[in-house]
Scaffold this motif. Structure first.
Motif, PDB file in Angstrom:
ATOM      1  N   HIS A  98      -0.417 -23.296  27.120  1.00  0.00           N
ATOM      2  CA  HIS A  98       1.008 -23.022  27.257  1.00  0.00           C
ATOM      3  C   HIS A  98       1.759 -24.340  27.408  1.00  0.00           C
ATOM      4  O   HIS A  98       1.326 -25.234  28.135  1.00  0.00           O
ATOM      5  N   PRO A  99       2.901 -24.502  26.715  1.00  0.00           N
ATOM      6  CA  PRO A  99       3.648 -25.764  26.815  1.00  0.00           C
ATOM      7  C   PRO A  99       3.993 -26.159  28.249  1.00  0.00           C
ATOM      8  O   PRO A  99       4.082 -27.344  28.560  1.00  0.00           O
ATOM      9  N   ARG A 100       4.161 -25.169  29.111  1.00  0.00           N
ATOM     10  CA  ARG A 100       4.510 -25.467  30.503  1.00  0.00           C
ATOM     11  C   ARG A 100       3.363 -26.157  31.233  1.00  0.00           C
ATOM     12  O   ARG A 100       3.580 -26.968  32.127  1.00  0.00           O
ATOM     13  N   HIS A 101       2.122 -25.831  30.842  1.00  0.00           N
ATOM     14  CA  HIS A 101       0.953 -26.394  31.520  1.00  0.00           C
ATOM     15  C   HIS A 101       0.345 -27.574  30.766  1.00  0.00           C
ATOM     16  O   HIS A 101      -0.579 -28.209  31.277  1.00  0.00           O
ATOM     17  N   ARG A 102       0.820 -27.844  29.570  1.00  0.00           N
ATOM     18  CA  ARG A 102       0.171 -28.830  28.713  1.00  0.00           C
ATOM     19  C   ARG A 102       0.205 -30.230  29.332  1.00  0.00           C
ATOM     20  O   ARG A 102      -0.797 -30.943  29.332  1.00  0.00           O
TER      21      ARG A 102
END
Length: 288
Positions: A98-102
């Motif tokens: 997920h982009p939020r966790h990347r």
């Protein structure tokens, strides 16, 4: 005197690359020239360098064949092992995460570089030593397991130490992947496996070749990991150079080995670039 626009561009270019070029010439080119001169000399009676012109040192390279064999076997093996582990990790970070966790996950990959390689290698010495994993195996009935001072220990240390250097180029290559190509492949009825090997892998080859070249070249000159995890029984070329320059004081022979190592690195880099350009076509491929 009228200064033309073209002359100004040349001055700006010279100002930008001049300091770096001077630095490389003084600290890279000149030392290599000195090593090249030493390689054709003789060992002085008290050790060091004696002026001469002979290829005797290159003719004696076979006496250090074990170091060359270990290096040329374990360095590519370590790079391939890093690739097999790094590619799934990089693929998950670039495509699936997920982009939020990347950003957090990428940071975790880089975190090991915040600690000295020496400290991390000492940690593996303890884990692979008699009080580490072998002791735990003895508690469950598996005895006489030796892990330290073996090629396997050196390979494990190589993978652990250089894995981030393989992950990051592949991640950057995959992160730039046009997702529309994957969607088009799915819309045309291609299975995920076919899409992966037909689109994802070819487009990520520049990153793969960059990581392979970077890790392999660094491993060809590795000294610390074989010295600590190999216990002096798994010699790399780097260990042979330290022995020749600091202990035996045979500078000409050490210089001949160093020149040979540089030649091997150049060949590896040229082969990697040729392979990368062949598979990448007209796309930009940067290996250094």
């Amino acid at each position: 005197m009228v200064i033309t626009q073209e002359f100004r561009k040349k001055l700006v270019t010279l100002a930008l690359i001049g300091p770096a070029g001077l630095w490389l010439f003084v600290f890279l080119v000149l030392p290599f020239i000195a090593i090249l001169v030493f390689a054709f000399g003789k060992r002085a009676p008290e050790g060091g360098y004696q002026a001469a012109f002979t290829i005797e040192q290159f003719a004696n390279l076979g006496s250090r064949a074990a170091a060359f064999v270990n290096t040329l076997m374990l360095a590519p093996a370590g790079a391939i092992a890093c690739l097999l582990i790094a590619y799934p990790v990089a693929y998950y970070l670039a495509v699936k995460a997920h982009p939020r966790h990347r950003l957090l996950l990428v940071s975790l990959v880089v975190v090991p570089f915040w600690t000295s390689l020496l400290v991390r290698t000492y940690a593996w010495m303890y884990l692979l030593g008699a009080r580490g994993i072998p002791h735990l195996l003895e508690l469950i009935g598996i005895e006489n397991v030796r892990l330290i001072n073996t090629p396997g220990a050196v390979l494990l240390g190589i993978v652990y130490g250089y894995l981030p250097l393989m992950i990051m180029p592949i991640y950057v290559s995959l992160e730039k992947l046009d997702r529309r190509l994957l969607e088009a492949s799915a819309d045309l009825g291609a299975r995920p496996v076919s899409t992966f090997f037909g689109i994802t892998v070819p487009l990520s080859l520049p990153g793969v070749m960059t990581g392979m070249a970077l890790v392999t070249i660094l491993l060809l000159g590795e000294y610390l990991i074989p010295q600590l995890l190999g216990g002096g029984k798994v010699f790399f070329i780097g260990n042979a150079l330290v022995d020749l320059f600091l202990q035996s004081r045979n500078w000409p022979f050490g210089s001949a080995i160093a020149v040979t190592l540089v030649a091997v690195v150049v060949v590896v880099l040229m082969v990697a670039m040729r392979i990368a350009w062949r598979f990448a076509g007209t796309r930009q491929v940067d290996l250094v």
